[in-house]
Design a protein around this motif. Structure first.
Motif, PDB file in Angstrom:
ATOM      1  N   ALA A  70       0.837  -1.212   0.000  1.00 37.93           N
ATOM      2  CA  ALA A  70       0.000   0.000   0.000  1.00 37.93           C
ATOM      3  C   ALA A  70       0.866   1.254   0.000  1.00 37.93           C
ATOM      4  O   ALA A  70       0.618   2.198  -0.775  1.00 37.93           O
ATOM      5  N   LEU A  71       1.906   1.274   0.836  1.00 36.54           N
ATOM      6  CA  LEU A  71       2.784   2.452   0.887  1.00 36.54           C
ATOM      7  C   LEU A  71       3.534   2.642  -0.430  1.00 36.54           C
ATOM      8  O   LEU A  71       3.669   3.777  -0.906  1.00 36.54           O
ATOM      9  N   ALA A  72       4.030   1.567  -1.004  1.00 35.63           N
ATOM     10  CA  ALA A  72       4.779   1.686  -2.260  1.00 35.63           C
ATOM     11  C   ALA A  72       3.885   2.223  -3.381  1.00 35.63           C
ATOM     12  O   ALA A  72       4.308   3.089  -4.158  1.00 35.63           O
ATOM     13  N   ILE A  73       2.667   1.723  -3.459  1.00 33.52           N
ATOM     14  CA  ILE A  73       1.731   2.210  -4.484  1.00 33.52           C
ATOM     15  C   ILE A  73       1.421   3.681  -4.257  1.00 33.52           C
ATOM     16  O   ILE A  73       1.443   4.485  -5.199  1.00 33.52           O
TER      17      ILE A  73
ATOM     18  N   MET B 248      -0.619  15.919  -1.902  1.00 30.17           N
ATOM     19  CA  MET B 248      -0.910  16.144  -0.492  1.00 30.17           C
ATOM     20  C   MET B 248      -1.923  15.119   0.018  1.00 30.17           C
ATOM     21  O   MET B 248      -1.737  14.525   1.093  1.00 30.17           O
ATOM     22  N   ILE B 249      -2.968  14.869  -0.738  1.00 25.73           N
ATOM     23  CA  ILE B 249      -3.988  13.902  -0.334  1.00 25.73           C
ATOM     24  C   ILE B 249      -3.392  12.500  -0.229  1.00 25.73           C
ATOM     25  O   ILE B 249      -3.604  11.780   0.754  1.00 25.73           O
TER      26      ILE B 249
ATOM     27  N   ALA C  10      -1.072   7.985   2.974  1.00 28.86           N
ATOM     28  CA  ALA C  10       0.094   7.144   3.257  1.00 28.86           C
ATOM     29  C   ALA C  10       0.519   7.258   4.722  1.00 28.86           C
ATOM     30  O   ALA C  10       0.833   6.243   5.362  1.00 28.86           O
ATOM     31  N   VAL C  11       0.530   8.463   5.263  1.00 36.48           N
ATOM     32  CA  VAL C  11       0.941   8.614   6.665  1.00 36.48           C
ATOM     33  C   VAL C  11      -0.103   7.996   7.600  1.00 36.48           C
ATOM     34  O   VAL C  11       0.243   7.476   8.660  1.00 36.48           O
ATOM     35  N   THR C  12      -1.353   7.995   7.198  1.00 39.18           N
ATOM     36  CA  THR C  12      -2.382   7.322   7.991  1.00 39.18           C
ATOM     37  C   THR C  12      -2.132   5.822   8.016  1.00 39.18           C
ATOM     38  O   THR C  12      -2.246   5.177   9.072  1.00 39.18           O
ATOM     39  N   ILE C  13      -1.774   5.247   6.877  1.00 39.24           N
ATOM     40  CA  ILE C  13      -1.427   3.827   6.825  1.00 39.24           C
ATOM     41  C   ILE C  13      -0.188   3.562   7.672  1.00 39.24           C
ATOM     42  O   ILE C  13      -0.106   2.561   8.385  1.00 39.24           O
ATOM     43  N   GLY C  14       0.776   4.464   7.603  1.00 36.45           N
ATOM     44  CA  GLY C  14       1.965   4.322   8.436  1.00 36.45           C
ATOM     45  C   GLY C  14       1.639   4.375   9.916  1.00 36.45           C
ATOM     46  O   GLY C  14       2.191   3.603  10.709  1.00 36.45           O
TER      47      GLY C  14
ATOM     48  N   ILE D 176       9.030   5.356  12.583  1.00 35.59           N
ATOM     49  CA  ILE D 176      10.033   6.218  11.947  1.00 35.59           C
ATOM     50  C   ILE D 176       9.450   6.875  10.708  1.00 35.59           C
ATOM     51  O   ILE D 176       9.614   8.080  10.494  1.00 35.59           O
ATOM     52  N   TYR D 177       8.738   6.094   9.890  1.00 37.81           N
ATOM     53  CA  TYR D 177       8.117   6.650   8.682  1.00 37.81           C
ATOM     54  C   TYR D 177       7.114   7.746   9.043  1.00 37.81           C
ATOM     55  O   TYR D 177       7.114   8.820   8.439  1.00 37.81           O
TER      56      TYR D 177
END
Length: 122
Positions: A39-42, A56-57, A62-66, A104-105
């Protein structure tokens, strides 16, 4: 941050693949970090767009998934640690590693978001 997101995604994919291999290809739950990594890579690849609003969206998703990738394994690992003897030490190690990687991410993303906000204000 798009390239950083892709790198962390690949790192999570490798984490899941390595632990799946270590368990003898029997513990499919060892692949959970790989799904977060995919998911992050995509999202990192999608964030390479020139459209600032879209980037931005996508980066906020991505940060929510992180963040979720930090919270879920961290809570599970903490519960396992507090419950007494750890019954599955490999799963525990993988959860801790995933939580650390995602923390960390997430912190790198928050730092980037703060810098971007300050740059817009200035």
């Amino acid at each position: 941050m798009a390239n950083v997101t892709i790198r962390f995604g690949v790192l999570l994919i490798l984490l899941g693949a390595i632990f799946f291999w270590i368990t003898g290809h029997t513990a499919y739950t060892a692949l959970i970090p790989a799904w977060f990594g995919i998911a992050l890579a995509i999202l990192g690849m999608v964030a390479r767009t020139e459209d600032a609003k879209m980037r931005m969206i996508v980066m906020h998703i991505a940060v929510t998934i992180g963040l979720l990738g930090f919270l879920f394994p961290a809570i599970r690992a903490l519960n396992a640690y507090l419950a007494g003897p750890i019954l599955r030490p490999l799963a525990f190690r993988e959860e801790v590693l995933m939580a650390v990687i995602c923390l960390i991410y997430t912190l790198l993303c928050v730092r980037s978001f703060i810098a971007a906000r300050r740059a817009r204000v200035a």
